[in-house]
Design a protein around this motif. Structure first.
Motif, PDB file in Angstrom:
ATOM      1  N   THR A 223      41.192   1.950 -26.986  1.00  0.00           N
ATOM      2  CA  THR A 223      40.915   2.189 -28.396  1.00  0.00           C
ATOM      3  C   THR A 223      42.169   2.687 -29.117  1.00  0.00           C
ATOM      4  OG1 THR A 223      38.792   2.924 -27.602  1.00  0.00           O
ATOM      5  CG2 THR A 223      39.280   3.374 -29.902  1.00  0.00           C
TER       6      THR A 223
ATOM      7  N   GLU B 101      37.505  -0.328 -28.330  1.00  0.00           N
ATOM      8  CA  GLU B 101      38.252  -0.903 -29.444  1.00  0.00           C
ATOM      9  C   GLU B 101      37.308  -1.498 -30.505  1.00  0.00           C
ATOM     10  OE1 GLU B 101      40.811  -4.123 -28.109  1.00  0.00           O
ATOM     11  OE2 GLU B 101      39.516  -4.419 -26.392  1.00  0.00           O
ATOM     12  N   ARG B 102      37.858  -1.701 -31.673  1.00  0.00           N
ATOM     13  CA  ARG B 102      37.098  -2.164 -32.844  1.00  0.00           C
ATOM     14  C   ARG B 102      35.894  -1.251 -33.099  1.00  0.00           C
ATOM     15  NH1 ARG B 102      37.223  -6.724 -29.819  1.00  0.00           N
ATOM     16  NH2 ARG B 102      34.947  -6.759 -29.896  1.00  0.00           N
ATOM     17  N   CYS B 103      34.679  -1.796 -32.934  1.00  0.00           N
ATOM     18  CA  CYS B 103      33.488  -0.987 -33.237  1.00  0.00           C
ATOM     19  C   CYS B 103      32.939  -0.306 -31.994  1.00  0.00           C
ATOM     20  CB  CYS B 103      32.420  -1.862 -33.871  1.00  0.00           C
ATOM     21  SG  CYS B 103      33.081  -2.902 -35.167  1.00  0.00           S
TER      22      CYS B 103
ATOM     23  N   HIS C 213      29.653  -5.206 -26.643  1.00  0.00           N
ATOM     24  CA  HIS C 213      30.468  -4.533 -27.667  1.00  0.00           C
ATOM     25  C   HIS C 213      29.644  -4.410 -28.947  1.00  0.00           C
ATOM     26  CE1 HIS C 213      34.476  -3.704 -26.030  1.00  0.00           C
ATOM     27  NE2 HIS C 213      34.088  -4.553 -25.101  1.00  0.00           N
ATOM     28  N   ASN C 214      30.079  -3.460 -29.789  1.00  0.00           N
ATOM     29  CA  ASN C 214      29.192  -3.016 -30.865  1.00  0.00           C
ATOM     30  C   ASN C 214      29.488  -3.614 -32.242  1.00  0.00           C
ATOM     31  OD1 ASN C 214      26.946  -1.479 -31.479  1.00  0.00           O
ATOM     32  ND2 ASN C 214      28.183   0.235 -32.221  1.00  0.00           N
ATOM     33  N   ASP C 215      30.072  -4.800 -32.275  1.00  0.00           N
ATOM     34  CA  ASP C 215      30.524  -5.349 -33.561  1.00  0.00           C
ATOM     35  C   ASP C 215      29.403  -5.690 -34.532  1.00  0.00           C
ATOM     36  OD1 ASP C 215      33.740  -6.055 -33.053  1.00  0.00           O
ATOM     37  OD2 ASP C 215      32.491  -5.817 -31.289  1.00  0.00           O
ATOM     38  N   THR C 216      28.160  -5.773 -34.062  1.00  0.00           N
ATOM     39  CA  THR C 216      27.050  -5.918 -35.012  1.00  0.00           C
ATOM     40  C   THR C 216      26.138  -4.694 -34.922  1.00  0.00           C
ATOM     41  OG1 THR C 216      25.511  -7.002 -33.496  1.00  0.00           O
ATOM     42  CG2 THR C 216      27.031  -8.449 -34.696  1.00  0.00           C
ATOM     43  N   GLU C 217      26.656  -3.579 -34.377  1.00  0.00           N
ATOM     44  CA  GLU C 217      25.881  -2.342 -34.229  1.00  0.00           C
ATOM     45  C   GLU C 217      24.695  -2.548 -33.286  1.00  0.00           C
ATOM     46  OE1 GLU C 217      26.792   0.442 -36.549  1.00  0.00           O
ATOM     47  OE2 GLU C 217      25.621   1.677 -35.168  1.00  0.00           O
TER      48      GLU C 217
ATOM     49  N   ASN D 175      33.333 -10.292 -27.853  1.00  0.00           N
ATOM     50  CA  ASN D 175      33.580 -10.187 -29.296  1.00  0.00           C
ATOM     51  C   ASN D 175      32.468  -9.432 -30.022  1.00  0.00           C
ATOM     52  OD1 ASN D 175      35.751 -11.703 -28.648  1.00  0.00           O
ATOM     53  ND2 ASN D 175      35.235 -13.485 -29.889  1.00  0.00           N
ATOM     54  N   GLY D 176      31.421  -9.109 -29.307  1.00  0.00           N
ATOM     55  CA  GLY D 176      30.356  -8.266 -29.861  1.00  0.00           C
ATOM     56  C   GLY D 176      29.534  -8.892 -30.965  1.00  0.00           C
ATOM     57  N   GLY D 177      29.542 -10.216 -31.074  1.00  0.00           N
ATOM     58  CA  GLY D 177      28.840 -10.850 -32.195  1.00  0.00           C
ATOM     59  C   GLY D 177      27.451 -11.357 -31.858  1.00  0.00           C
TER      60      GLY D 177
END
Ligand SMILES: [Zn+2]
Length: 533
Positions: free
Chosen positions: A19, A238-240, A208-212, A179-181
């Motif tokens: 991160t 990293e990212r979200c 990964h949490n890119d869409t929560e 990519n968390g999508g």
């Protein structure tokens, strides 16, 4: 019917360490590893041995993790060389880790574009890498990078990739939503389909949490068959971020859908350490705790005003989904002095202080805490300062060392070196002494000034000889010219106890000094030092 086991895999020290703004020291890594082993996670991914000195050192001197398996992370072998001759894989083989988690491609787009190799070469890399570790008796896991995106575009190839690793004998195939999508409905659908090809007891999820939805995706994957969950403390990543284990674990242990059908190694007793574990990471990262974090945030069980509070006082279940004690958190009723008082009383009980709630000193302490919190004090992470404040108001703390003045200056030499000098005048039993010291910063100089002159502190010398500052953190509380500084100090002594003190002031040196004096006073109080005459 015996319950199926769900395995928890923590990657705070590997994925979490990637991160921005996160730079764990070796000591930080050890502290986090110990907390996670104490919590009882099944796997702890310590980093990537061979990729950098820090990680190599960590693996060479790994702490005793008891029943938690230390796992080393790496990447499948490079094209054009054998697995045996790949230096990256050798570093993993030579590490003391009993388990290996190897990331590899499962999305043909990445094979073509990112690696620029043929699809067949990628399969060969997976197969040969898996073979090497299994032959050498390591527990092998294959992290299928971009699995969900790959599956959506070319399911046949994505499946062939993971089957290649599984057929070689991989214990776990971890499906990564790199990519968390991916959304929960898609995760449910894809994991169910994969579970027809590879048994669920060998499948893991890395979301990964890119869409929560990282937590929701992980729970959905379990319902669809997966039995290993990868994630990090507080969702660091990293990212979200990654899937947040601090939210996942209590849902697995305390919610019926999961507790009635599955079991995890972390029992209800250990779940009570989650709040502490979450705050430890915030402390190490010098970050403010997320007030609204599920289960463990300071606001997770806070009730303010009116109907909610009156209902909660009748029965907490009216506005709480679980009892905060179950995760080591506390109910926080922000409403009246009366409620404030009971918070104070319960905190005092923790230190063994018995006092009637109608004693006027309780009100004095409550007012003092409120005033101090208003200017920036926060006693959540500073138990020693809170205990001192309470005991001072109760009249239990004598005057120890008196400080008449101090002077701190900073100068830059011609060679560009920056030196801070500190001078303080102290009084013990009516005897004045001047302490002087230098350091690389003002706090270091103040600390050295006292330390260098420890023998001049009369009867207090013997109490303070083994005091050490182990950590020091500064937080600026508001921006602009009115910034206030909060300094937190962690101290320890030969008995191995450590305690936390704080100081707040618009001036960083004054804030540091306050925290430092609290640290000395706390040590003197705990060791029953006599009062100053
Ligand atoms: Zn990841």
């Amino acid at each position: 019917m015996s319950k199926e086991k769900i395995y928890i895999f923590d990657t705070t020290l590997r994925d979490g360490a990637q991160t921005e703004g996160v730079n764990f020291s070796i000591d930080d890594k050890k502290k986090i590893a110990n907390a996670l082993a104490n919590l009882g996670v099944d796997y702890l991914e310590g980093g990537w041995p061979g990729a950098n000195t820090l990680d190599t050192n960590f693996f060479n001197n790994a702490p005793d993790l008891k029943k938690t398996k230390l796992t080393a992370f790496g990447m499948t072998k490079k094209t054009g060389r054998s697995a045996e001759n790949d230096p990256g894989l050798s570093a993993l083989l030579n590490s003391k880790a009993p388990a290996i988690c190897l990331v590899g491609k499962s999305w043909d787009f990445h094979v073509d574009v990112a690696l620029g190799i043929t699809k067949k070469e990628n399969l060969e890399n997976i197969k040969e890498s898996a073979k090497l570790f299994i032959k050498n008796k390591k527990e092998f896991m294959f992290d299928a990078e971009h699995f969900f995106d790959g599956y959506k575009k070319n399911p046949e190839y994505a499946l062939t990739c993971i089957k290649t690793a599984f057929d070689e004998g991989a214990r776990w195939i971890v499906l990564c939503d790199t990519n968390g999508g991916t959304l929960p409905n898609e995760v449910g659908e894809i994991v169910s389909k994969v579970a027809n090809e590879i048994p669920g007891k060998n499948l893991g999820i890395h979301a990964h949490n890119d869409t929560e939805n990282a937590v929701a995706n992980s729970l959905t994957a379990v319902l669809a068959g997966a039995r290993q969950i990868q994630g990090t403390i507080n969702g660091l990543g990293e990212r979200c971020g990654n899937a947040n284990l601090i939210s996942l674990i209590p849902s697995l242990v305390l919610k019926k859908t999961f507790s009635e059908n599955f079991e995890i190694k972390i029992n209800k007793d250990r779940v009570k350490t989650l709040t502490e574990c979450s705050r430890l990471l915030d402390e190490i990262l010098n970050r403010k705790s997320n007030r609204r974090a599920a289960y463990v945030g300071p606001s997770a069980f806070a009730h303010k005003g009116g109907l909610h509070v009156s209902a909660v006082t009748k029965d907490p279940k009216t506005y709480e989904h679980i009892d905060p004690n179950m995760v080591g958190n506390v109910r926080n009723i922000i409403v009246s002095d009366q409620a404030g008082k009971s918070n104070i009383i319960s905190r005092l009980t923790k230190y063994g202080i018995k006092i009637d709630k109608n004693d006027p000193k309780v009100q004095t302490l409550l007012n003092e805490v409120k005033d101090r919190e208003f200017i920036g004090y926060s006693y959540d992470g500073a138990d020693a300062s809170f205990e001192l404040l309470a005991r001072r108001i109760m009249g239990e703390i004598p005057k120890y060392i008196t400080i008449h003045m101090y002077d701190v200056s900073v100068k830059k030499s011609a060679s560009g070196e920056i030196i801070s000098s500190a001078k303080a005048q102290l009084e013990v039993d009516k005897k004045l002494s001047i302490c002087e010291g230098e350091g690389n910063g003002p706090v270091n100089a103040l600390d050295n000034a006292i330390r260098n002159n420890i023998d001049n502190l009369g009867k207090y010398s013997k109490y303070l000889k083994d005091l050490k500052l182990v950590d020091y953190k500064v937080r600026i509380l508001n921006t602009g010219t009115n910034a206030t500084t909060r300094v937190s100090i962690e101290s320890t002594d030969n008995k191995g106890k450590s305690w936390f003190t704080i100081g707040v002031s618009p001036n960083i040196i004054e804030a540091s000094f306050k925290a430092l004096i609290d640290s000395l006073d706390y040590k003197l109080y705990k060791d029953n030092a006599p009062a100053n005459n």
